[in-house]
Enzyme design. Structure first.
Site, PDB file in Angstrom:
ATOM      1  N   ASN A   8      -1.688   1.965  61.701  1.00 37.38           N
ATOM      2  CA  ASN A   8      -2.452   2.177  62.926  1.00 37.38           C
ATOM      3  C   ASN A   8      -2.021   3.470  63.613  1.00 37.38           C
ATOM      4  OD1 ASN A   8      -4.239  -0.094  63.086  1.00 37.38           O
ATOM      5  ND2 ASN A   8      -2.453  -1.386  63.495  1.00 37.38           N
ATOM      6  N   ASN A   9      -1.257   4.289  62.883  1.00 35.79           N
ATOM      7  CA  ASN A   9      -0.784   5.557  63.427  1.00 35.79           C
ATOM      8  C   ASN A   9      -1.942   6.553  63.453  1.00 35.79           C
ATOM      9  OD1 ASN A   9       0.326   8.240  63.598  1.00 35.79           O
ATOM     10  ND2 ASN A   9       2.328   7.380  63.132  1.00 35.79           N
ATOM     11  N   ALA A  10      -2.436   6.858  64.653  1.00 34.00           N
ATOM     12  CA  ALA A  10      -3.607   7.713  64.798  1.00 34.00           C
ATOM     13  C   ALA A  10      -3.391   9.096  64.192  1.00 34.00           C
ATOM     14  CB  ALA A  10      -3.983   7.843  66.268  1.00 34.00           C
ATOM     15  N   LYS A  12      -1.533   9.842  61.551  1.00 31.13           N
ATOM     16  CA  LYS A  12      -1.644   9.765  60.094  1.00 31.13           C
ATOM     17  C   LYS A  12      -3.113   9.711  59.671  1.00 31.13           C
ATOM     18  CE  LYS A  12       2.784   7.531  59.024  1.00 31.13           C
ATOM     19  NZ  LYS A  12       3.443   6.395  58.339  1.00 31.13           N
ATOM     20  N   ASP A  72       4.912   5.829  52.433  1.00 31.50           N
ATOM     21  CA  ASP A  72       6.250   5.587  52.963  1.00 31.50           C
ATOM     22  C   ASP A  72       6.952   6.921  52.936  1.00 31.50           C
ATOM     23  OD1 ASP A  72       8.081   3.704  54.091  1.00 31.50           O
ATOM     24  OD2 ASP A  72       9.313   3.926  52.303  1.00 31.50           O
ATOM     25  N   PHE A 155       5.906  13.738  65.350  1.00 32.20           N
ATOM     26  CA  PHE A 155       6.546  12.464  65.669  1.00 32.20           C
ATOM     27  C   PHE A 155       7.750  12.303  64.754  1.00 32.20           C
ATOM     28  CE2 PHE A 155       3.115  11.906  62.645  1.00 32.20           C
ATOM     29  CZ  PHE A 155       3.659  11.124  61.635  1.00 32.20           C
ATOM     30  N   TYR A 157      11.112  12.588  63.068  1.00 30.32           N
ATOM     31  CA  TYR A 157      12.181  13.587  63.039  1.00 30.32           C
ATOM     32  C   TYR A 157      11.650  15.025  63.128  1.00 30.32           C
ATOM     33  CZ  TYR A 157      15.084   9.675  61.469  1.00 30.32           C
ATOM     34  OH  TYR A 157      15.751   8.466  61.383  1.00 30.32           O
ATOM     35  N   ASP A 158      10.358  15.198  63.397  1.00 31.05           N
ATOM     36  CA  ASP A 158       9.775  16.545  63.452  1.00 31.05           C
ATOM     37  C   ASP A 158      10.561  17.508  64.348  1.00 31.05           C
ATOM     38  OD1 ASP A 158       7.723  16.166  61.634  1.00 31.05           O
ATOM     39  OD2 ASP A 158       6.260  15.580  63.142  1.00 31.05           O
ATOM     40  N   ARG A 187       3.719  14.823  53.654  1.00 28.08           N
ATOM     41  CA  ARG A 187       2.591  13.900  53.571  1.00 28.08           C
ATOM     42  C   ARG A 187       1.327  14.637  53.159  1.00 28.08           C
ATOM     43  NH1 ARG A 187       3.107  12.062  58.108  1.00 28.08           N
ATOM     44  NH2 ARG A 187       4.437  10.313  57.586  1.00 28.08           N
TER      45      ARG A 187
END
Length: 207
Positions: A8-10, A12, A72, A155, A157-158, A187
């Site tokens: 549900n991470n917008a 991503k 992941d 978000f 560790y960025d 990613r």
């Protein structure tokens, strides 16, 4: 074609949508978990990023009947033998507490000299169809661990990650635009490898 993202991470979801648009892949509706009937999410007890990505993607495809993609990812610090690794999201104990995770990692690395602060973001994306077809892709983003958070974007560790890429010189991952991050990130690299798979599935669904 409806493509379920097991998250549900917008941010991503938006990242995948931007990559598909840039690749000219039409007819794909990127769908979050919140848009499908709720199901018991599986325990991510894998030993590797690939294990956990497949656990989530298999569950999503099985429970919803949709093509499902899951990732992941985490930060692998060379000085810590690849940790936090699969424990990145819960390094400080509570899942998803970015500040606590960052503070703990900075404390653990406080006395490590600059020459031994190499790290990499690693992402494994898994795509699973309801018929059981599986695809796995890995992306790595090499860099250095900073000594304090820098930047407001991103978000996890960025703010602690200084990319090795020339285009990002002097800027943390949290200082990059979404477009720059897509082009460079772990990613993004993993998702790019699945674009043609998604395109083929979308075309087959229209046939």
């Amino acid at each position: 074609m409806q493509l379920l993202v097991a998250s549900n991470n917008a941010k991503k979801l938006a990242e995948l949508e931007r990559i598909l648009v840039a690749a000219g892949v039409d007819g794909v509706e990127v769908t979050p978990l919140s848009a499908v009937p709720a199901y018991d999410e599986p325990v991510e007890d894998g030993r590797t990023f690939a294990d956990n990505a497949l656990i989530k993607a298999r569950a999503g495809a099985r429970e919803t009947g949709l093509v499902c993609i899951a990732d992941d990812s985490g930060l692998a610090v060379e000085e810590l033998n690849g940790m936090p690794g699969v424990l990145s999201a819960r390094w400080a104990g509570s899942h998803g507490d970015d500040r606590a995770n960052n503070d703990l990692l900075l404390g653990q690395m406080a006395h490590v000299p600059d020459g031994r602060r190499a790290c990499a973001f690693v992402s494994v994306c898994a795509l699973v169809t309801p018929e059981g077809e599986e695809h796995v892709a890995e992306g790595r983003w090499e860099g250095t661990l900073l000594r304090e958070p820098v930047g407001e974007n991103g978000f996890g560790y960025d703010p602690l990650f200084l990319p090795a890429d020339d285009v990002a010189v002097g800027r943390s991952s949290a200082q990059l635009s979404p477009e720059e991050k897509n082009a460079l990130s772990h990613r993004g690299k993993a998702l790019q490898q699945l674009v043609e798979v998604i395109r083929a599935l979308e075309v087959a669904g229209r046939a």
